[in-house]
Design a protein around this motif. Structure first.
Motif, PDB file in Angstrom:
ATOM      1  N   GLN A 489     -87.311 -49.376 -50.923  1.00 28.85           N
ATOM      2  CA  GLN A 489     -86.300 -49.172 -49.893  1.00 28.85           C
ATOM      3  C   GLN A 489     -86.021 -47.686 -49.695  1.00 28.85           C
ATOM      4  N   SER A 490     -85.895 -46.949 -50.784  1.00 33.67           N
ATOM      5  CA  SER A 490     -85.628 -45.510 -50.695  1.00 33.67           C
ATOM      6  C   SER A 490     -86.818 -44.760 -50.104  1.00 33.67           C
ATOM      7  N   GLU A 491     -88.017 -45.147 -50.506  1.00 32.71           N
ATOM      8  CA  GLU A 491     -89.209 -44.498 -49.963  1.00 32.71           C
ATOM      9  C   GLU A 491     -89.317 -44.713 -48.462  1.00 32.71           C
ATOM     10  N   ASN A 492     -88.959 -45.895 -47.993  1.00 32.34           N
ATOM     11  CA  ASN A 492     -89.012 -46.167 -46.556  1.00 32.34           C
ATOM     12  C   ASN A 492     -88.036 -45.281 -45.790  1.00 32.34           C
ATOM     13  N   VAL A 493     -86.866 -45.043 -46.376  1.00 31.65           N
ATOM     14  CA  VAL A 493     -85.910 -44.133 -45.730  1.00 31.65           C
ATOM     15  C   VAL A 493     -86.535 -42.746 -45.563  1.00 31.65           C
ATOM     16  N   CYS A 494     -87.203 -42.279 -46.597  1.00 29.39           N
ATOM     17  CA  CYS A 494     -87.831 -40.957 -46.546  1.00 29.39           C
ATOM     18  C   CYS A 494     -88.965 -40.916 -45.533  1.00 29.39           C
ATOM     19  N   ARG A 495     -89.782 -41.945 -45.498  1.00 28.05           N
ATOM     20  CA  ARG A 495     -90.894 -41.981 -44.542  1.00 28.05           C
ATOM     21  C   ARG A 495     -90.368 -41.986 -43.108  1.00 28.05           C
TER      22      ARG A 495
END
Length: 546
Positions: A489-495
């Motif tokens: 979930q956090s990685e998707n925010v960054c992407r």
């Protein structure tokens, strides 16, 4: 060839001391020869780095609207120097500019000469300009209109020479040359040590306005008889400006001839560029340190630490607070302080500005200039503190933590602390006692190194701020240590924010998990040319668990 029949106003030198260029932040960048006098200098824009440049505009007459499309100057400027023409005038100095000026319909190449602080009357053949300066321009050589756009900028080169039998300016486009060669008006000789090159406004004191997201690397190449790279000095000589920001970290020089290369970009509203173009380092998120040499490593201790120390005149400290109980093996910058000469400035808990121990109110958009030469500015939640030598800090006050950038006015410079590197090497860290650690650094060695830069409460610049507990993490903690669903979930925010480079994506993912989605912003548009100094990570958690 006759000079083109257009009005070209002289490019004025600023009257303040030291002169400073407004290039998105009231500063500029010059290349200084490391040894010997400059014989010849060339300014250009690196091929492959010019992106999204669709327009540039500026005023062409007396700063009177409207601005004109494709109006700008390329200036290659010398430092000020002594000249016999000044006679017995003790404040007078000479100054030279090699200028290509484009007014939107055509261009002209010329050499500009100045006698600053000369007074009246000017010597024969010179004209008065500004309050007490005299000015003279060579004959000009015309060119067709030369727009600054992505496809054209890498084709342009401006060269200046002042140490041969004549002064010469050369403008080169794809091998085609326009040149001005003239009898010498001022003799700079062995005094030529600084070169400034950039894009500026066309008219006196005007600004070259680029479109949003325009970006490019600017190269200043020196020929001085040596091969060592030039020194970088965060100052400038031109009275004109552009609306670009410097982007950190600066790219390393490339090519066979000594050159200084720096990157500029027109940031969207609210974007924050580098404090100074010569050298910068950051301590961001929870807590990712990127040193002046480009080494990235995570540091999760709590307490007060020296981030950067340059001699006895400039120091930066942070107060780091543990992420416990939720994230016990992480920490964030809670407060930041700097000592610039005799002045101490602290941003406590992201909410209280303290100057020499006293609470100080500063509204957004406000500024404060101290008698010691320290300037403090605020733009929304970003506080900038700079000294007269060009050193500075930029503190972004977020809810519960701060992001820090430290900038230096001169590079290379010996820096010690968490953000320093001995020998300007990204493979080394140096403890306070001089012990060196090679990266990637083992967990135990990292906190041996870190403890050496821990500051006792009695010696801390952060005494005006709220105290925090001190300690070290019990184990490394990276994005790979996060629970699978939290990590994804956090990685998707960054992407979605545009953070795609692997090293910064990992740091961003951890920050978003620990600090929330707003933490992704600091990683957007950061540069990937850093070395990962962290030890190898364990494989990330899978849907089945860790």
């Amino acid at each position: 060839m006759a000079a083109i029949g257009i009005l070209l106003l002289p490019m004025a030198a600023r009257a303040d001391t030291p002169p400073m260029l407004m290039a998105g932040g009231d500063f500029g960048v010059i290349a200084r020869t490391p040894a010997g006098a400059v014989q010849q200098a060339t300014g250009s824009f690196d091929n492959g780095t010019v992106k999204n440049v669709t327009s540039v505009t500026s005023f062409v007459a007396a700063n009177t609207p409207p601005e004109t499309k494709d109006a700008y100057t390329l200036q290659l400027n010398t430092n000020e120097f002594g000249t016999p023409l000044c006679g017995d005038k003790p404040l007078c100095q000479g100054w030279m500019q090699f200028v290509f000026a484009n007014n939107g319909t055509g261009g002209e190449l010329s050499i500009r000469y100045w006698l600053r602080s000369y007074g009246a009357p000017c010597p024969a053949g010179w004209q008065p300009k500004l309050v007490d300066s005299c000015y003279k321009k060579s004959a000009g050589m015309p060119t067709p209109n030369m727009p600054l756009v992505t496809g054209s900028m890498p084709r342009y080169k401006l060269t200046g020479s002042a140490n041969g039998p004549h002064d010469a300016a050369v403008f080169t486009v794809d091998g085609s040359i326009v040149a001005v060669v003239t009898a010498r008006e001022l003799v700079i000789g062995s005094q030529w040590e600084d070169v400034e090159f950039n894009v500026y406004g066309y008219d006196d004191e005007s600004i070259a306005v680029f479109n949003t997201n325009a970006e490019f690397n600017t190269r200043t190449q020196l020929e001085y008889g040596g091969t060592a790279r030039p020194k970088c000095i965060s100052t400038g000589f031109s009275n004109e400006a552009n609306n670009l920001s410097f982007i950190a970290p600066p790219p390393l020089p490339t090519g066979t001839k000594p050159a200084l290369v720096f990157r500029q970009k027109k940031l969207p509203a609210g974007g924050l560029g580098a404090g100074r173009p010569c050298a910068s380092a950051v301590a961001i998120g929870d807590t990712h340190e990127v040193t002046f040499a480009g080494l990235a490593y995570d540091f999760q201790a709590s307490g007060d630490f020296v981030e950067a120390q340059v001699g006895s005149a400039f120091e930066v400290q942070t107060r780091k607070v543990s992420g416990a109980p939720s994230w016990p093996n992480t920490s964030v910058n809670r407060s930041v302080a700097t000592r610039m000469g005799t002045t101490q400035v602290a941003m406590c808990d992201g909410t209280r500005l303290m100057v020499d121990g006293r609470p100080t109110e500063l509204a957004s958009g406000g500024s404060l200039s101290l008698p010691t030469g320290v300037d403090i500015k605020r733009a929304a939640n970003v506080y900038t503190v700079t000294d007269k030598d060009g050193n500075g800090i930029h503190v972004t006050a977020n809810a519960g933590y701060t992001d820090l950038e430290v900038s230096l006015g001169t590079w290379p410079t010996r820096v010690r602390g968490l953000l320093g590197n001995p020998d300007d090497s990204p493979t080394l860290l140096e403890a306070k006692d001089g012990t060196r650690f090679r990266t990637p650094i083992a967990f135990g060695d990292l906190y041996t190194f870190g403890n050496s830069w821990r500051v006792a409460s009695t010696a801390s610049l952060l005494r005006p701020c709220a105290a925090v507990s001190t300690g070290n993490p019990t184990a490394p903690f990276f994005a790979s240590n996060l629970d699978y669903s939290v990590r994804i979930q956090s990685e998707n925010v960054c992407r979605q924010a545009g953070v795609l480079k692997p090293l910064w994506l990992e740091a961003c993912t951890l920050d978003v998990a620990v600090l929330g989605p707003r933490a992704a912003a600091v990683h957007v548009d950061r540069q990937p040319d850093v070395i990962d100094g962290n030890p190898p990570r364990r494989p990330p958690c899978s849907p089945a668990g860790c």
